[in-house]
Design an enzyme around this catalytic site. Sequence first.
Site, PDB file in Angstrom:
ATOM      1  N   HIS A  71       1.475   3.704 -47.671  1.00 43.81           N
ATOM      2  CA  HIS A  71      -0.048   4.275 -47.856  1.00 43.81           C
ATOM      3  C   HIS A  71      -0.464   3.688 -49.167  1.00 43.81           C
ATOM      4  O   HIS A  71      -1.386   4.428 -49.489  1.00 43.81           O
ATOM      5  CB  HIS A  71      -0.050   5.705 -47.520  1.00 43.81           C
ATOM      6  CG  HIS A  71       0.684   6.039 -46.584  1.00 43.81           C
ATOM      7  ND1 HIS A  71      -0.006   6.321 -44.910  1.00 43.81           N
ATOM      8  CD2 HIS A  71       1.980   6.766 -45.997  1.00 43.81           C
ATOM      9  CE1 HIS A  71       0.959   6.593 -44.078  1.00 43.81           C
ATOM     10  NE2 HIS A  71       1.952   7.121 -44.898  1.00 43.81           N
ATOM     11  N   ASN A 112      -0.288  10.628 -39.501  1.00 45.92           N
ATOM     12  CA  ASN A 112      -0.632   9.260 -39.346  1.00 45.92           C
ATOM     13  C   ASN A 112      -1.802   9.200 -38.226  1.00 45.92           C
ATOM     14  O   ASN A 112      -2.072  10.315 -37.652  1.00 45.92           O
ATOM     15  CB  ASN A 112       0.647   8.627 -38.814  1.00 45.92           C
ATOM     16  CG  ASN A 112       1.316   8.181 -40.021  1.00 45.92           C
ATOM     17  OD1 ASN A 112       0.897   7.773 -41.356  1.00 45.92           O
ATOM     18  ND2 ASN A 112       2.785   8.112 -40.032  1.00 45.92           N
TER      19      ASN A 112
END
EC number: 1.11.1.6
Length: 500
Positions: A59, A131
């Site tokens: 990320h 997610n």
Amino acid sequence: MTTSKCPVTHLTMNNGAPVADNQNSLTAGTRGPLLTQDLWLNEKLADFVREVIPERRMHAKGSGAFGTFTVTRDITKYTRAKIFSEVGKKTEMFGRLATVAGERGADAYTRVRGFALKFYTEEGNWDVVGNNTPVFYPDLRKFPDLNKAVKRSAHQYSSATNNWDFWALLPEALHQVTIVMSDRGIPASYRHMHGFGSHTYSLWNEAGERFWVKFHFRSQQGIKNLTNEEAAKIIADDRESHQRDLYEAIERGEFPKWTMYIQVMPEADAAKVPYHPFDLTKVWPKKDYPLIEVAEFELNRNPENFFADVEQSAFAPSNLVPGIGASPDKMLQARLFNYADAQRYRLGVNFRQIPVNRPRCPVHSNQRDGQGRATELRQPAHYEPNSFGQWSQQPDFAEPPLKINGDAAHWDYRQDDDDYFSQPRALFNLMNDAQKQALFDNTAAAMGDAPDFIKYRHIRNCYRCDPAYGEGGSKALGLTVEEPQAARATDPALGQGGLL
């Protein structure tokens, strides 16, 4: 013609002293060498080389914004968490939406997206670190391997061979792979994707009753996705496409919104359902545990400083509040430690004192000192127990006891529930013909120049899921349908503990 003048801002050094010359370095004569007493040059260069902090391992590149969370339905029968104490209650929040494996590259490149939310509740910060997919992998022991498989190899470039070698050796990955290779694999923007807590969490109410829960966040903007070709064109023109889209939408007053839903399972049901309810590769059937609308949130304020708020934002599943807890989910259990520890490495032990991470409620931890400490401990006793009534524990907020059993061992989770094909099969059969073809084509494009034995291995998993899945994948990859089983003889993975 008059020209409006902005107020003059005088340049200073970091200690507040004025900078007399920001154009010329201090030298011995016009052509002489630099002098080490050029304090502003020394400070400017020293700070410059330290401006970049360690990149997130996953990320790495994302966007963020502040927003408002509003409760729309009473769920106090499930949880005592004050964020849900009444309908209409509003809570300040911050959201960070990010790519996952793409390092700091183009936004439209990688498939999975991170969906992290921080709620500044009156009982402390609550983080949902998820997610845009409802499933993942079952055990964090393999997470470092996943990271290495999907990111740069030791030769400094990403490798389809490494990626698919890893995925195809783990049949439990097929559910996630089917999702990310589908036509929903590349969101058109952060605004046009759903989010999921993914893990199973727990809720408990004032009576001490526990419920298992999954969190869902559905985009009110609807779902929009990109084909590989559309993504390639965007990447060529704008590597910040997702960041720009979110920022500019908020600046226009078009605040993106998501509706929050929960699935609730009574605690006792976990031992009765025919699947492992804490297995992150599985979803809960909605016919058994329907979605319950709970709240909505909107992102409505852009950060004034991207680095201060987005880069330094730190999320951890261990940020929980009374009434919301963890579960026996193995991946979640490991993340409870690992994520906060990653922030300690990236931002320092006092990362929670950075404004974007700082709770809005009073904090009375007796943890002290450390690099970057910015708050004071005014109490004379920094230890407990003490004679002054400070740092007293609060037993009224204790979580209900959780019954556990079994011997401690490295249990093979596949022996508990090795059905990794029923749910991807159900997903595959929900797709229409065009969506199935997109799945086949996206898989073939992503596998690229991976060796045939890896392609055959993946196709074997697809066949075990559904013959039509295997046949369509074989055709897209240019493989002979009859060969996958014969190819087992040349697959080097057959000697690795019977994984296939």
